[in-house]
Design an enzyme around this catalytic site. Structure first.
Site, short mmCIF file in Angstrom:
data_model
loop_
_atom_site.label_atom_id
_atom_site.label_comp_id
_atom_site.label_asym_id
_atom_site.label_seq_id
_atom_site.Cartn_x
_atom_site.Cartn_y
_atom_site.Cartn_z
N SER A 114 0.83 -1.21 0.00
CA SER A 114 0.00 0.00 0.00
C SER A 114 0.86 1.26 0.00
O SER A 114 0.50 2.26 0.60
CB SER A 114 -0.91 -0.01 1.23
OG SER A 114 -0.12 -0.05 2.40
N GLY A 115 2.02 1.19 -0.66
CA GLY A 115 2.85 2.39 -0.82
C GLY A 115 2.39 3.18 -2.03
O GLY A 115 1.27 3.00 -2.55
N GLU A 163 18.65 18.01 -6.29
CA GLU A 163 19.34 16.92 -5.59
C GLU A 163 20.50 16.44 -6.45
O GLU A 163 20.61 16.84 -7.62
CB GLU A 163 18.37 15.76 -5.30
CG GLU A 163 17.34 16.12 -4.24
CD GLU A 163 16.33 15.04 -3.93
OE1 GLU A 163 15.86 14.99 -2.80
OE2 GLU A 163 15.99 14.24 -4.84
N HIS A 199 22.34 5.42 0.79
CA HIS A 199 22.14 6.88 0.87
C HIS A 199 23.30 7.45 1.67
O HIS A 199 23.64 6.93 2.73
CB HIS A 199 20.80 7.19 1.54
CG HIS A 199 20.35 8.60 1.34
ND1 HIS A 199 21.01 9.67 1.91
CD2 HIS A 199 19.33 9.13 0.64
CE1 HIS A 199 20.39 10.80 1.56
NE2 HIS A 199 19.37 10.49 0.77
N ARG A 258 24.73 9.63 -5.98
CA ARG A 258 24.85 9.03 -4.66
C ARG A 258 25.95 7.99 -4.50
O ARG A 258 26.54 7.87 -3.43
CB ARG A 258 23.54 8.31 -4.34
CG ARG A 258 22.62 9.19 -3.66
CD ARG A 258 21.37 8.49 -3.32
NE ARG A 258 20.42 9.56 -3.14
CZ ARG A 258 19.16 9.39 -2.98
NH1 ARG A 258 18.65 8.18 -2.96
NH2 ARG A 258 18.38 10.43 -2.82
N HIS A 313 19.59 2.01 1.32
CA HIS A 313 18.44 2.89 1.11
C HIS A 313 17.47 2.39 0.03
O HIS A 313 16.26 2.57 0.16
CB HIS A 313 18.99 4.26 0.70
CG HIS A 313 17.98 5.32 0.48
ND1 HIS A 313 17.16 5.78 1.49
CD2 HIS A 313 17.63 6.03 -0.63
CE1 HIS A 313 16.37 6.74 1.01
NE2 HIS A 313 16.64 6.91 -0.27
N ARG A 356 20.34 4.60 -8.93
CA ARG A 356 19.13 5.42 -9.12
C ARG A 356 19.42 6.90 -8.91
O ARG A 356 20.08 7.29 -7.93
CB ARG A 356 18.06 4.99 -8.13
CG ARG A 356 16.83 5.86 -8.14
CD ARG A 356 15.79 5.31 -7.20
NE ARG A 356 16.19 5.45 -5.82
CZ ARG A 356 15.82 6.44 -5.01
NH1 ARG A 356 15.03 7.41 -5.47
NH2 ARG A 356 16.21 6.48 -3.76
P1 FAD Z 1 6.67 0.99 -0.18
O1 FAD Z 1 6.23 2.38 -0.05
O2 FAD Z 1 7.90 0.60 0.54
O3 FAD Z 1 5.46 0.10 0.30
C1 FAD Z 1 5.59 -1.29 0.44
C2 FAD Z 1 4.25 -1.83 0.88
O4 FAD Z 1 4.26 -3.24 0.77
C3 FAD Z 1 3.88 -1.53 2.32
O5 FAD Z 1 2.50 -1.25 2.36
C4 FAD Z 1 4.14 -2.85 3.04
O6 FAD Z 1 3.35 -3.01 4.18
C5 FAD Z 1 3.74 -3.81 1.95
N1 FAD Z 1 4.30 -5.16 2.03
C6 FAD Z 1 5.58 -5.55 1.88
N2 FAD Z 1 5.67 -6.89 1.95
C7 FAD Z 1 4.41 -7.35 2.13
C8 FAD Z 1 3.84 -8.63 2.29
N3 FAD Z 1 4.58 -9.75 2.29
N4 FAD Z 1 2.49 -8.73 2.47
C9 FAD Z 1 1.72 -7.63 2.51
N5 FAD Z 1 2.21 -6.38 2.38
C10 FAD Z 1 3.53 -6.26 2.18
N6 FAD Z 1 12.20 8.27 -3.37
C11 FAD Z 1 11.94 9.39 -4.07
O7 FAD Z 1 11.67 9.31 -5.27
N7 FAD Z 1 11.94 10.60 -3.46
C12 FAD Z 1 12.22 10.75 -2.14
O8 FAD Z 1 12.20 11.85 -1.60
C13 FAD Z 1 12.52 9.59 -1.37
N8 FAD Z 1 12.81 9.68 -0.06
C14 FAD Z 1 13.00 8.53 0.65
C15 FAD Z 1 13.19 8.60 2.04
C16 FAD Z 1 13.30 7.45 2.79
C17 FAD Z 1 13.52 7.54 4.28
C18 FAD Z 1 13.24 6.20 2.15
C19 FAD Z 1 13.37 4.92 2.96
C20 FAD Z 1 13.06 6.11 0.79
C21 FAD Z 1 12.93 7.26 0.03
N9 FAD Z 1 12.72 7.20 -1.35
C22 FAD Z 1 12.47 8.35 -2.05
C23 FAD Z 1 12.50 5.92 -2.01
C24 FAD Z 1 10.98 5.73 -2.16
O9 FAD Z 1 10.33 6.25 -1.04
C25 FAD Z 1 10.60 4.27 -2.32
O10 FAD Z 1 11.37 3.65 -3.29
C26 FAD Z 1 9.12 4.16 -2.72
O11 FAD Z 1 8.33 4.87 -1.81
C27 FAD Z 1 8.71 2.71 -2.77
O12 FAD Z 1 7.31 2.68 -2.93
P2 FAD Z 1 6.58 1.28 -3.08
O13 FAD Z 1 5.15 1.59 -3.24
O14 FAD Z 1 7.25 0.48 -4.12
O15 FAD Z 1 6.86 0.53 -1.70
C1 SIN Z 2 16.17 12.16 -0.05
O1 SIN Z 2 15.34 12.99 0.30
O2 SIN Z 2 17.39 12.32 0.04
C2 SIN Z 2 15.70 10.88 -0.62
C3 SIN Z 2 15.48 11.06 -2.04
C4 SIN Z 2 15.48 9.73 -2.73
O3 SIN Z 2 15.80 8.71 -2.14
O4 SIN Z 2 15.16 9.73 -3.91
#
Ligand code: FAD
Ligand code: SIN
Length: 541
Positions: free
Chosen positions: A14-15, A120, A242, A288, A349, A384
């Site tokens: 749910s990301g 960035e 990171h 990075r 990261h 990335r």
């Molecule tokens: P996620 O948002 O990680 O969501 C994963 C989901 O899967 C969650 O809901 C979790 O509960 C669920 N899940 C996992 N395994 C299971 C399972 N087995 N069963 C059920 N549910 C499960 N990227 C940018 O582009 N810009 C930024 O500014 C940035 N800042 C960041 C800051 C931080 C601190 C971090 C950690 C990352 C950042 N990134 C950024 C990277 C970016 O946030 C992530 O790559 C992106 O949000 C991933 O989204 P997603 O929907 O793929 O997964």
């Molecule tokens: C950050 O804010 O530095 C994270 C950005 C990213 O991971 O893309």
């Protein structure tokens, strides 16, 4: 008889990727969203910097964004994937604005529809749209609000997907995804979720490493499930570190956004001298991999526990208004960033590799899709570019939904699926084995498969991971499953994929740096790993 459910589409995660996709599906489809935590668990809600997109055409262009992505990716990006995602960036941002994401405005500069754009590392223009330094929270809140209002979407929080169910696992030669077994973490019951289409949107695997900016759930579950289901996995050696996570004994996983460097922050040695200009002409705004390696090198050279990031030369009001979350959080640990440098270390990261998919998110197993950080689209190459990840979630979430809307009506899922069988397992009284193995795995991944690698260290890690896997397999076969056991099993498998990919790359490129092959090879190739049960007739292009 266990409880079972039947949906058109199940989305595991749910990301940003999973929720974007859910909101673009045909509202006549019956959809389940599963999250092993609450809806805002995962990396998306913690994102700080923002989303990269070309929003100010007078000072930026699609060609420039494409070029920057490819330069950061060290020649390994798939150009068609980069173009698809970069080209659709503006529309995705417009959609987020339309559904109400409160991005930071900047009326004065009159660009990007009046929104502020930050910078960035690796970006040749200001192109990061953001909501102060809590962009992920603003986006997640808006998306969650929307999905909760959709009548066709059922939400299952604290439900952990264990494995996909495929025809092949049921003895058929024809490979197809049929659903998933899911552990309800509140009741400890395993349910059967049958669906015409399964979408992996489960995030990355950065918790394979001891120090990480990610929350605990980043255990590579989707990548491991896809591998076991017969999907090919690509470029797992490219794990992004990171450069700047807060170094403080009580500050677990707190990131100091790259935007701090984008707005003038400088990296300092403990004696207060700057070092990035010695490593790269782009200094603090180099990609990075270069910045993280320089920090690692300086820390090892000086025997320092951490280095420092300093933004205190900027006016205090500027710092507080651009970085309110970072300011407040650091203050909680006694660090006033308007007056003092911030102690930092690099941390694991982002997972650049993942499940091999096409532009629509389709994997090698018909009916199974992957989007977001768990997928390997070819956008990121060997490293990335900052803020391209959320962009990828929004663009591919939508493309994937559109593909499913068009194709799902031709799918029928009449197969009878077996219940989860736990008749032969008992409760474990050896929980310590899981916590010990978890700790051991993450420590040797950090020490042997980290920022600087050697073949000897990788082989050492490989032996260790094999041993752990046999213990975990034994545990899995005899005892009732739990959240920790499932995550450990997945992390061990994904670690093996990282190590095998790293061993097979006989060069240094982007995030993969090995002392045994320090030069970049002339030929540019992805590392594609193929599971034993892969069906070549279904292979995606
Ligand atoms: P996620 O948002 O990680 O969501 C994963 C989901 O899967 C969650 O809901 C979790 O509960 C669920 N899940 C996992 N395994 C299971 C399972 N087995 N069963 C059920 N549910 C499960 N990227 C940018 O582009 N810009 C930024 O500014 C940035 N800042 C960041 C800051 C931080 C601190 C971090 C950690 C990352 C950042 N990134 C950024 C990277 C970016 O946030 C992530 O790559 C992106 O949000 C991933 O989204 P997603 O929907 O793929 O997964
Ligand atoms: C950050 O804010 O530095 C994270 C950005 C990213 O991971 O893309």
């Amino acid at each position: 008889m266990h409880q079972s459910y039947n949906y058109d589409v199940i989305i595991i995660g749910s990301g940003a990727a999973g929720l974007t996709m859910a909101l673009h599906l045909d509202p006549n489809l019956r959809v389940a969203i599963l999250s092993k935590g609450n809806l805002s668990a995962g990396s998306s809600s913690g994102a700080q910097g923002g989303v990269a997109a070309v929003l100010n055409p007078s000072e930026d262009s699609l060609e420039q964004h494409t070029h920057d992505t490819q330069v950061a990716g060290a020649g390994l990006c798939r150009r068609d994937a980069v173009e698809h995602i970069v080209k659709n960036g503006r529309d995705s941002i417009q959609w987020l604005i339309d559904i109400g994401v409160p991005f930071t405005e900047d009326k004065k500069q009159n660009h990007a529809f009046g929104f502020h754009l930050t910078r960035e590392g690796g970006h040749s223009a200001r192109r990061i749209i953001h909501a102060a330094d809590a962009t992920g929270q603003a986006i997640s809140d808006t998306l969650i609000n929307r999905v909760r209002r959709q009548a066709n979407i059922d939400i299952y929080e604290h439900h952990l997907a264990i494995d996909l169910i495929t025809n092949q696992k049921l003895g058929s030669r024809q490979q197809k995804g049929l659903g998933a077994y899911v552990l309800d973490l509140k009741s400890d019951q395993v349910y059967l979720f049958k669906a015409k289409v399964q979408v992996l949107a489960s995030g990355g695997a950065s918790k394979a490493y001891l120090f990480s900016s990610n929350s605990d759930g980043a255990s590579g579950d989707g990548i491991a499930m896809a591998w076991r289901a017969g999907c090919r996995i690509g470029n797992m050696e490219f794990n992004q570190f990171h450069p700047t996570c807060l170094y403080h004994p009580n500050a677990k996983s707190f990131l100091i956004s790259e935007a701090v460097r984008g707005e003038g922050g400088q990296l300092l040695r403990p004696d207060g001298t700057r070092f990035m200009p010695d490593y790269d002409s782009r200094a603090e705004l180099a990609p990075r991999d270069i910045v993280a390696r320089a920090i690692d090198h300086e820390m090892k050279r000086l025997g320092a526990d951490c280095l420092f990031l300093d933004i205190s030369h900027k006016p205090a009001e500027f710092v507080r208004s651009h970085f309110p979350t970072i300011y407040e959080r650091c203050l909680e640990y006694g660090i006033d960033i308007t007056r003092q440098p911030i102690p930092i270390v690099p941390a694991s990261h982002y997972t650049c590799g993942g499940v091999l998919v096409n532009h629509q998110g389709q994997t090698d197993v018909p009916g199974v899709y992957a989007i977001g950080e768990c997928a390997f689209t070819g956008l990121h190459g060997a490293n990335r570019l900052a803020s391209n990840s959320l962009l990828e979630c929004f663009v591919t979430g939508r493309s994937c939904a559109q593909a499913i809307n068009q194709s799902i009506h031709a799918i029928n899922n009449n197969e009878a699926l077996p219940d989860w069988d736990d008749s032969l397992v008992t409760d474990s009284d050896e929980g310590v084995v899981i916590s010990h193995n978890w700790e051991e795995l993450r420590r040797f991944m950090w020490d042997y498969v980290g920022i600087v690698r050697t073949t000897k260290r990788l082989l050492r890690a490989r032996n260790r991971v094999k041993l752990l896997q046999s213990e975990i397999h034994d545990f899995y076969s005899h005892f009732k499953i739990s959240n920790d056991l499932i995550e450990l099993r997945n992390l061990a498998l994904v670690s093996e994929l990282i190590i095998d990919s790293a061993l097979s790359r006989k060069e240094s490129r982007g995030l993969h740096y090995t002392l045994d092959y320090p030069a970049m090879a002339e030929t540019v190739e992805d590392t594609i790993l193929t599971p034993e049960n892969f069906s070549p007739e279904n292979a995606i292009e």
